[in-house]
Design a protein around this motif. Structure first.
Motif, PDB file in Angstrom:
ATOM      1  N   ALA A 136       0.803  -1.164  -0.007  1.00 43.38           N
ATOM      2  CA  ALA A 136       0.099   0.410   0.155  1.00 43.38           C
ATOM      3  C   ALA A 136       1.187   1.106   0.067  1.00 43.38           C
ATOM      4  CB  ALA A 136      -1.032   0.474   1.737  1.00 43.38           C
ATOM      5  N   ARG A 137       0.506   2.527  -0.130  1.00 44.94           N
ATOM      6  CA  ARG A 137       1.002   3.777  -0.669  1.00 44.94           C
ATOM      7  C   ARG A 137       1.664   3.807   1.433  1.00 44.94           C
ATOM      8  NH1 ARG A 137      -3.077   7.409  -2.749  1.00 44.94           N
ATOM      9  NH2 ARG A 137      -4.498   5.833  -1.895  1.00 44.94           N
ATOM     10  N   ARG A 138      -0.080   3.532   2.205  1.00 44.44           N
ATOM     11  CA  ARG A 138       0.700   4.475   3.825  1.00 44.44           C
ATOM     12  C   ARG A 138       1.587   3.055   4.344  1.00 44.44           C
ATOM     13  NH1 ARG A 138      -5.795   5.521   4.915  1.00 44.44           N
ATOM     14  NH2 ARG A 138      -5.691   3.487   3.141  1.00 44.44           N
ATOM     15  N   LYS A 139       2.560   3.608   4.391  1.00 45.86           N
ATOM     16  CA  LYS A 139       4.288   2.204   5.012  1.00 45.86           C
ATOM     17  C   LYS A 139       3.336   2.199   6.711  1.00 45.86           C
ATOM     18  CE  LYS A 139       7.431  -0.651   4.727  1.00 45.86           C
ATOM     19  NZ  LYS A 139       8.048  -1.303   5.859  1.00 45.86           N
ATOM     20  N   ALA A 140       3.737   3.198   6.572  1.00 43.16           N
ATOM     21  CA  ALA A 140       3.587   3.120   8.777  1.00 43.16           C
ATOM     22  C   ALA A 140       2.332   2.429   8.951  1.00 43.16           C
ATOM     23  CB  ALA A 140       3.198   4.203   9.014  1.00 43.16           C
ATOM     24  N   LEU A 141       0.731   2.938   7.812  1.00 44.10           N
ATOM     25  CA  LEU A 141      -0.350   2.004   8.509  1.00 44.10           C
ATOM     26  C   LEU A 141       0.122   0.681   8.258  1.00 44.10           C
ATOM     27  CD1 LEU A 141      -3.398   2.620   8.949  1.00 44.10           C
ATOM     28  CD2 LEU A 141      -3.458   3.073   7.526  1.00 44.10           C
ATOM     29  N   LEU A 142       0.896   0.081   7.353  1.00 41.53           N
ATOM     30  CA  LEU A 142       0.565  -1.423   6.731  1.00 41.53           C
ATOM     31  C   LEU A 142       1.209  -2.266   7.538  1.00 41.53           C
ATOM     32  CD1 LEU A 142      -0.452  -2.363   4.286  1.00 41.53           C
ATOM     33  CD2 LEU A 142       2.040  -2.092   3.459  1.00 41.53           C
ATOM     34  N   ASP A 143       2.157  -1.109   8.295  1.00 43.46           N
ATOM     35  CA  ASP A 143       3.176  -1.760   9.061  1.00 43.46           C
ATOM     36  C   ASP A 143       2.490  -2.135  10.741  1.00 43.46           C
ATOM     37  OD1 ASP A 143       5.331  -1.838   7.923  1.00 43.46           O
ATOM     38  OD2 ASP A 143       6.742  -0.010   8.187  1.00 43.46           O
ATOM     39  N   GLU A 144       1.348  -1.452  11.127  1.00 43.55           N
ATOM     40  CA  GLU A 144       0.256  -1.715  12.288  1.00 43.55           C
ATOM     41  C   GLU A 144      -0.783  -3.319  11.640  1.00 43.55           C
ATOM     42  OE1 GLU A 144      -1.415   1.479  13.801  1.00 43.55           O
ATOM     43  OE2 GLU A 144      -0.261   2.677  13.715  1.00 43.55           O
ATOM     44  N   VAL A 145      -1.114  -2.803  10.723  1.00 38.96           N
ATOM     45  CA  VAL A 145      -1.280  -3.960   9.947  1.00 38.96           C
ATOM     46  C   VAL A 145      -0.926  -5.242  10.154  1.00 38.96           C
ATOM     47  CG1 VAL A 145      -2.941  -5.000   8.008  1.00 38.96           C
ATOM     48  CG2 VAL A 145      -3.227  -2.865   8.318  1.00 38.96           C
ATOM     49  N   ALA A 146      -0.033  -4.631   9.483  1.00 39.44           N
ATOM     50  CA  ALA A 146       1.383  -6.684   9.859  1.00 39.44           C
ATOM     51  C   ALA A 146       1.379  -6.784  11.266  1.00 39.44           C
ATOM     52  CB  ALA A 146       2.001  -5.885   8.702  1.00 39.44           C
ATOM     53  N   GLU A 147       1.844  -5.800  11.781  1.00 44.43           N
ATOM     54  CA  GLU A 147       2.601  -5.838  13.589  1.00 44.43           C
ATOM     55  C   GLU A 147       0.407  -7.097  14.222  1.00 44.43           C
ATOM     56  OE1 GLU A 147       5.198  -6.590  14.384  1.00 44.43           O
ATOM     57  OE2 GLU A 147       4.841  -7.029  16.140  1.00 44.43           O
ATOM     58  N   GLU A 148       0.079  -6.381  13.810  1.00 46.48           N
ATOM     59  CA  GLU A 148      -1.806  -7.007  14.480  1.00 46.48           C
ATOM     60  C   GLU A 148      -1.400  -8.736  14.106  1.00 46.48           C
ATOM     61  OE1 GLU A 148      -5.709  -5.770  13.695  1.00 46.48           O
ATOM     62  OE2 GLU A 148      -5.126  -3.709  13.841  1.00 46.48           O
ATOM     63  N   ILE A 149      -1.220  -9.408  12.831  1.00 41.91           N
ATOM     64  CA  ILE A 149      -1.993 -10.319  12.355  1.00 41.91           C
ATOM     65  C   ILE A 149      -0.542 -10.668  12.734  1.00 41.91           C
ATOM     66  CG2 ILE A 149      -1.830 -11.242  10.367  1.00 41.91           C
ATOM     67  CD1 ILE A 149      -2.530  -9.166   8.691  1.00 41.91           C
ATOM     68  N   ARG A 150       0.836 -10.426  12.794  1.00 41.73           N
ATOM     69  CA  ARG A 150       2.053 -10.849  13.047  1.00 41.73           C
ATOM     70  C   ARG A 150       1.675 -11.853  14.490  1.00 41.73           C
ATOM     71  NH1 ARG A 150       5.353  -7.807  11.038  1.00 41.73           N
ATOM     72  NH2 ARG A 150       5.760  -7.489   9.803  1.00 41.73           N
TER      73      ARG A 150
END
Ligand code: NAP
Length: 259
Positions: free
Chosen positions: A38-52
């Motif tokens: 996605a373009r919003r990398k910080a938000l994407l990293d939050e999503v990834a962290e939650e899923i991990r």
């Protein structure tokens, strides 16, 4: 019937919110390792962290504007070796901006929709599908819409882009015949995500009014359909899923409870 994606690599574009994020969540629960873009990398990293935290799967996040051919080519050419063999691509990144008559449309917004929904999908598909055809294995899921089946006033540009996705989906199925590639279009009606807020340029009240008095789909409903399509037996291709809330019968026919 198995819903496992254990050991598979799935790439989802536009995974920072809405349907893309919900799809990442259900794919991870099914055991897939994820490339999220996605373009919003910080938000994407939050999503990834939650899923991990919840699932323990491996996740690679990539800041990617699908409108940029260069960014797309770089992102997929320089994938680390362990991420190169993508099994499932979900072409989800997309948007509508504005709901104007074609003669009044802001051409920058027209360009944004065509570049994101059509060209972006083509760039990403080209970058990923080549490897799939060489490996004789893969599944591409294209995020279509009921807007790609029926035009509505003020929707002409968005409609044109989703009619294009419909054509691309059918074309991909034909062009990969004999290569053991599965191709699916998932085409929802009204889904309550940030979609309408983006369409109405940040006007939350206008966005909320789209869903007033009715129960729209939520992102998880669409993610569930995508998970179902990608977990059918390997010889089964789901060509198209059209889904709507019960209180929607066409893009213009919506039942609303009196306020
Ligand atoms: N909601 C509905 O009613 C509905 C109905 C039918 C189909 N759809 C389709 O479903 C898909 C997802 O939409 P949604 O409802 O989940 O809305 P959303 O919550 O606004 O999500 C849109 C996603 O697309 C990404 N995106 C937008 N432009 C991008 C670009 N240039 N490059 C990369 N990523 C981009 C956004 O990420 P960034 O902003 O971080 O880049 C975001 O993650 C779209 O293709 C939409 O057309 C939605």
């Amino acid at each position: 019937m198995s819903f496992s994606l254990k050991g598979k690599i799935a790439c989802i574009t536009g995974a920072s919110s809405g349907i893309g994020k919900a799809t990442a969540q259900v794919f991870a629960e099914a055991g897939a390792n994820l490339i999220l873009t996605a373009r919003r990398k910080a938000l994407l990293d939050e999503v990834a962290e939650e899923i991990r935290k919840k699932s323990g799967v491996k996740i690679l996040t990539i800041e990617l504007d699908v409108r940029s051919q260069e960014q797309v080519e770089n992102a997929f050419s320089f994938l680390p070796a362990e991420w190169k063999s993508i099994d499932i691509l979900v072409n989800n990144a997309g948007l509508a901006v504005g709901k104007d008559k074609i003669q009044d449309y802001n051409l920058d917004e027209v360009q944004t929709m065509v570049e994101t929904n059509v060209l972006g999908l083509i760039y990403v598909t080209k970058a990923v599908l080549k490897g799939m055809t060489e490996r004789k294995s893969g599944h591409v899921v294209n995020m279509g819409s009921t807007a790609g089946h029926e035009v509505y006033p003020g929707g002409s540009i968005y409609n044109a882009t989703k009619f294009a996705v419909n054509a691309l989906n059918q074309g991909m199925k034909m062009d990969t015949l004999g290569d053991n590639i599965r191709v699916t279009s998932v085409d929802p009606g009204m889904v309550n995500t940030d979609f309408s807020t983006t369409r109405f340029r940040g006007d939350k009240n206008k966005a909320d009014s789209v869903y007033a008095g009715m129960k729209p789909l939520v992102a998880e409903d669409v993610a569930d359909a995508i998970l179902w399509a990608v977990t059918r037996p390997p010889h089964v291709n789901i060509n198209e899923i059209i889904m709507m809330p019960v209180n929607q019968s066409s893009n213009l026919l919506v039942h609303r409870d009196p306020v």
